[in-house]
Structure formats: structure tokens, C-alpha cells
Scaffold this active site. Sequence first.
Site, mmCIF file in Angstrom:
data_model
loop_
_atom_site.group_PDB
_atom_site.id
_atom_site.type_symbol
_atom_site.label_atom_id
_atom_site.label_comp_id
_atom_site.label_asym_id
_atom_site.label_seq_id
_atom_site.Cartn_x
_atom_site.Cartn_y
_atom_site.Cartn_z
ATOM 1 N N ASP A 22 27.745 -62.094 -88.809
ATOM 2 C CA ASP A 22 27.509 -62.775 -87.534
ATOM 3 C C ASP A 22 28.545 -63.888 -87.393
ATOM 4 O O ASP A 22 29.490 -63.964 -88.151
ATOM 5 C CB ASP A 22 26.073 -63.327 -87.465
ATOM 6 N N ASP A 23 28.366 -64.750 -86.422
ATOM 7 C CA ASP A 23 29.367 -65.789 -86.191
ATOM 8 C C ASP A 23 29.080 -67.030 -87.009
ATOM 9 O O ASP A 23 29.005 -68.145 -86.492
ATOM 10 C CB ASP A 23 29.450 -66.097 -84.698
#
Length: 701
Positions: free
Chosen positions: A571-572
Site C-alpha cells: 500500500d502507500d
Amino acid sequence: HSSGSGGSAAFAHLGKNSTGDRFVLNAADMGVTGAVVDAAEEVEDRVVASDEFRSTALISSREQYAAMYRRSVEDPDGFWADIASHFYWKTKWQSEDGKIHSANMDVRNGQVAIEWFKGGETNICYNSLDRHVEAGLGDKIAFFWEGNDPGVDDKLTYKELLERVCQLSNYLRDQGVKKGDAVAIYMPMLVELPIAMLACARIGAVHSVVFAGFSAEALSQRILDCRPNIVLTTSGVRRGSKVIKLKEIVDDALQHVLSEGFAVGTCLTYANDSAVKREDTAWQKGRDIWWQDVVPNYPKESAVEWMDAEDTLFLLYTSGSTGKPKGVLHTTGGYMVYTATTFKYAFDYHDDDIYWCTADCGWITGHSYLTYGPLLNGASIVVFEGVPNYPDAGRCWEIVDKYKVSIFYTAPTAIRSLMQSGNEPVKRHSRKSLRVLGSVGEPINPSAWRWYYDVVGDARCPISDTWWQTETGGFMITPLPGGWPLKPGSATLPFFGVQPAIVNENGLEISGECSGYLCIKAPWPGMMRTLQGDHARYETTYFAPFKGFYFSGDGCRRDKDGYYWLTGRVDDVINVSGHRIGTAEVESALVSHPQCAEAAVVGFDHEIKGQGIYAFVTLLEGVEYSQQLRASLVNAVRTHIGPFAAPDKIHWAPGLPKTRSGKIMRRILRKIAAKQLDELGDISTLADPSIVDQLIGLRDK
Ligand code: WT7
């Protein structure tokens, strides 16, 4: 001003969920954010524990593990009830039918809800301290405290620690702190920090420790979220050769909190004269109290608040894909049983071990494996105020020899940084007390693993590479030293009761040798129960992406022997020196700068930190690039989040690569940051493909 966090085309089909959290749901992107791990390509060598080590190991063969593991997943209630019965329970959990947990992890079946030992009453402070003192261990050392400067130290026995905890808990009670109230703690690594946590636990207050490297703004954000009436802090701290005035940061935070309409009643401040003296500390009469002026006057005994196993123990904020930090909430009983058990087995803990964990209590490692896990086992623990390379690169090994440390637990970033100073600072110390080494925070690259094993451990000490998260409370995938051969770079096998699943982009579990998203398919006692004030975000972030599973946010490969190899976040979230930083948080700090129009942040491989922070910044029209502006952008991140989140690189961007629907293609930005310009892939879907060449042209500007 707009933040550039729009997600990339690679996972556009998923869209944004209701919280705005984003996931890379394209297997081709797996490991893109996975930094330094070259494990997949390495020839898998095996490292086997010596017969001597195995002769005293708690788990000495894979068969022994397999039998226990089988029971832990086939009969989790029986397995954990047996272990839990070794703790003190004021009231035993209700279990007419032998069931000790109930859980729904499947969003399709209604609200996600996890309970362990419900109805049981206990207290984690009592189990960490009183229980040992009552068993005659009162004179055993609980904490060896080692100050920032060599020669400055202290120690506390279990009995003394209990007395100090009781005094503070009595003070807190006197201030009106009650069961369920939040207490914010912003302190350096003095013994007063774990004392503060334990004092809260004793009276049922919910501690919320904020790492004392976060900025005033980040602290105020956390205070506004959990709304404590009291904040515990310290005048200041020395870290290496730096002096940091912590009380000033708290003053700023409380000022800000006040401007948002919330007043903190008391700021209890420990005077750490060796860093910042009382007379050099700004003071607000009525609100600020010197710890040393009041706490020692309180009785050394204090009643225990008996807590339901599912009463909240603490909150700890961590970063996610969106800007707002998540208040991970852990409860009492399951967390207690889980941290104690994982500590014992993953470090092969024996009563005469001396244990040192270099983590700060501001992170989950300091909660579970500097405070609760080891204290619940009655361990002697080294607490270190300073940094690994001060006054020089031999400091850790000097401390190991000084206290005869037998179990040493640190992060790959520290190992890589010490490795750079060569073998001499290690070799000049004996280290013969060492028995087990541990690693945590990020994947450990095989070369750092090898150095840790061969040089630090003299090829004698097994390494427990422990994979887990703030959310999991305790170890999930980890070697049990002596139990099976190690492979450098692999966290190896799941802990008791942990059922990992590797899931593909369609949400289906895949079997055998494979790569995919790492999920967990059954509840374990130490898992978080919710996110403070936002159960919906808890569900959407962790349980909605792959139905029926807990989703970790990590990518993972399983090899032919069933060993797990973590490949990094999908994910970020960037993992900088083992610290989790959300790209969206950094972006929002950057766009708050008056001259910044837009920003997009990605991770890149960093030799020491694992990952570094790489920021693409678009300035407002007419603003010129300059070194000065670059510094002031970095400074914006330091003040919004903290120095540890400062970008390593600011890359001027006349524009960002966006799809026609306006989504930033982070895949391309990651490739530019990684200098993999021949791997940019298809850029024809960009609204303006020429932006890519412009960015490449500006790389070294
Ligand atoms: C993330 C959790 C858990 C305590 C420290 C960090 C990464 C953690 C390992 C490991 C590979 C690891 C993961 C995870 N991570 N330990 N041994 N091998 N990756 O806690 O801040 O909650 O971060 O750290 O990416 O998701 P955290």
C-alpha cells in the site's frame, strides 16, 4: 492546493474505498515498494542451530513445533486457555463450553468483532510486577538503565519498579484519572516511560504513548484524537550529541490543542537535568507540575483496578494510506497472553537471560517487547536512552558486555548502519554472553543478516527475524530459535495460532509455493480490536480488501519448505528505518507549504534506511526552484510530522504523470525514483506523456 494522493492506474479498478485507503491490487506491482529484499533471487542457504543450543531450547525440532502448532489451530481455545491459566486472573473467563474466544473477521457476516477471555478479570501491571514480587523475585533486576553517555546508569529491581509504578498510579488517581481515561505520554527512554505505561495499566487508564520524535503538530493531532486530561513528559533528552527540548514541543502542542478548543489539565514533567535543567524549562503555573516534586510523596502501594480481558489497555497511533493516523486499540487479556508467549518462544527465553531491545517505547516494539512481554516473563531488561553509534560504533557491544546481554533485539537499519563501520568496533568487545539475536521492522536483506549472524553473533546465535505489526500486537511469523533451520532473509514460519494465507488479486487464497498478499485467516489473542473512534475504517482497511481475512498490507512469498519471505508494503506506506510513514501524510505536509501546488511521494531503496522518502513537488506558478525552497519544504515535513519523516530527495516536477481521469501513476514515479528508466512501462495512458521526459530531465536539478 491539492494533495497528489490519487492512486495509480494499476489499481484504479478498485477505486477508493470509503476511507480513501488505497491498495496495489495488481500482482505485477508486488514488491515494487518492497525495497531492499533481494531474497527471492538468492540461493537459499540454511543455517542450523548447534546441538548445544538445541539441547536447552524450548522448541528444539520442527516436529515438536508442528505438534504444538497443530493443536493451536485445531483447538485454539484449549491451547490458549492452558497458557492463560499461568497468569493471575481475579475472575476466570466465562467458558461453560470451553470457548474462550468469539470472533467475526468476515465483513459479509456483519460487524467485525474479536473477543478473547471475555468476562475474565485481570490486570497486566499486576501480572508484570506484583506476581513476580509475590513469587519471591522482588530482588531480581527488572530494568538496567543505560544513559546516553557511557558511565551514566541505574538499575531497578522488580520490587523497586513496583513501588515506583504504585506511586505514580496513586498520583494519577489523585488527579482524577479513572478507568477508561486516556493519558498521553511523550517521553524519552528513561525508566519513567515504562513506569508511566505500567501506572496507567494498573489503574485502568488507557495509555497513548507518542514517540518523542514526533513534532508538536503530530502530537497535538494525537492528543485531539484521544483527549487526555493529563500529559506526561520530560524537560528534555540527550540523543547522541544532540539535546532535544521535549517540554517545549509539548508546550507548542498544548497551545495548538487549546486553539482547537481542548484544554489539557495537567502536564506532569520529569526533570531530566542532564539534558535540560528546570530553570531552563518554560513553565505554565497551574498546568505544569514537576514529577519529582509530587510523585515520590505518594504511597508505594496502590490498589489494582481489575479489568475485563476486553477492556482497553492502550492506544498507539500508526500510519496508514491516508493522512490521518490510526489509533490502534489493544485490549488487556489477549494482548497480555500473546505478548508474553511470543516473547518466551521466539527468543527462547530462560530465567537467567539478560534481554536488550533497542526499540523506543514510542513504537509497538517498545510496548510489546521492551515492556509487557519481557516483564510478564520476569526478565531483566536493558533500557537504553541513547543511540547505537554514540559515542562510537562499538557502543552496542560495549553495553552487551557490560550487562552480559544474552538476547539482543534490534532493527535491520541499525545493523546496516553499524555494518558500515566495519568489524573492528564489534570485534573489540567479547559478546560471549550473546545467545539469541532478533530483528524487526522491515525485511532484513541477506547480506545484513549474514553480517549480524557471522560477525555480531560469531556464527553461534540464531536470529529471530520477527514479522509483525502495530496491529497484530505481537509476533506473527518468526523463527523459534532451535526449532528449525533458518534462511537468511526469511521470517520462516507462523507462530502458534497464526494462520497465514497468501491471497491473489482476486481475493482467493493460493497454496504451495507462491507470492501474493499476506493475510491471516483466523483471529489470534493479540490482535487489535478496533481503531479509536473509527470502527468503519478498521473494517475497510483490514477486513474489506480480502473478504474473510485480516489483510496485513504486506506482500509475501512462500517457498517450497513453507517458509515465508516478506517483500514489503503493497500500500502507500513507506518503511523508513523500520518506521512506518504514510506517503499521504508527507504529501499533505508538503502541500501545506505556501509555495507548493502539488506533491507525490514514493519510497526508494536506501542503503541504510531500507527505504527513503522521495518527493515529487510541483510549485505554484511563477515560483523558482532553489536550494532554499527545497530546505523549507523539507522543514515543512519536519514540523508537520517529525524529523524522522524528512524527505531524502525533493524532485522538482513541472507536472505529475496522471491518467486522463486525474490519477497519479505512482508506478512511473517509483521507477524514476529508482533510476529504472528503461522499466517505465506503458505511459501511453497518461494525459500528457511528455511529462515523463520532463521529469527525467529534472532528476539532478
Ligand atoms: C510493518 C509494520 C512490528 C514492529 C515494528 C514495525 C514491516 C516489520 C518485519 C520483518 C519484514 C517487517 C512490515 C509490516 N515489518 N517487521 N521482520 N520482516 N517486514 O511495526 O510500524 O506497525 O510496521 O513493518 O511491512 O507491515 P509497524
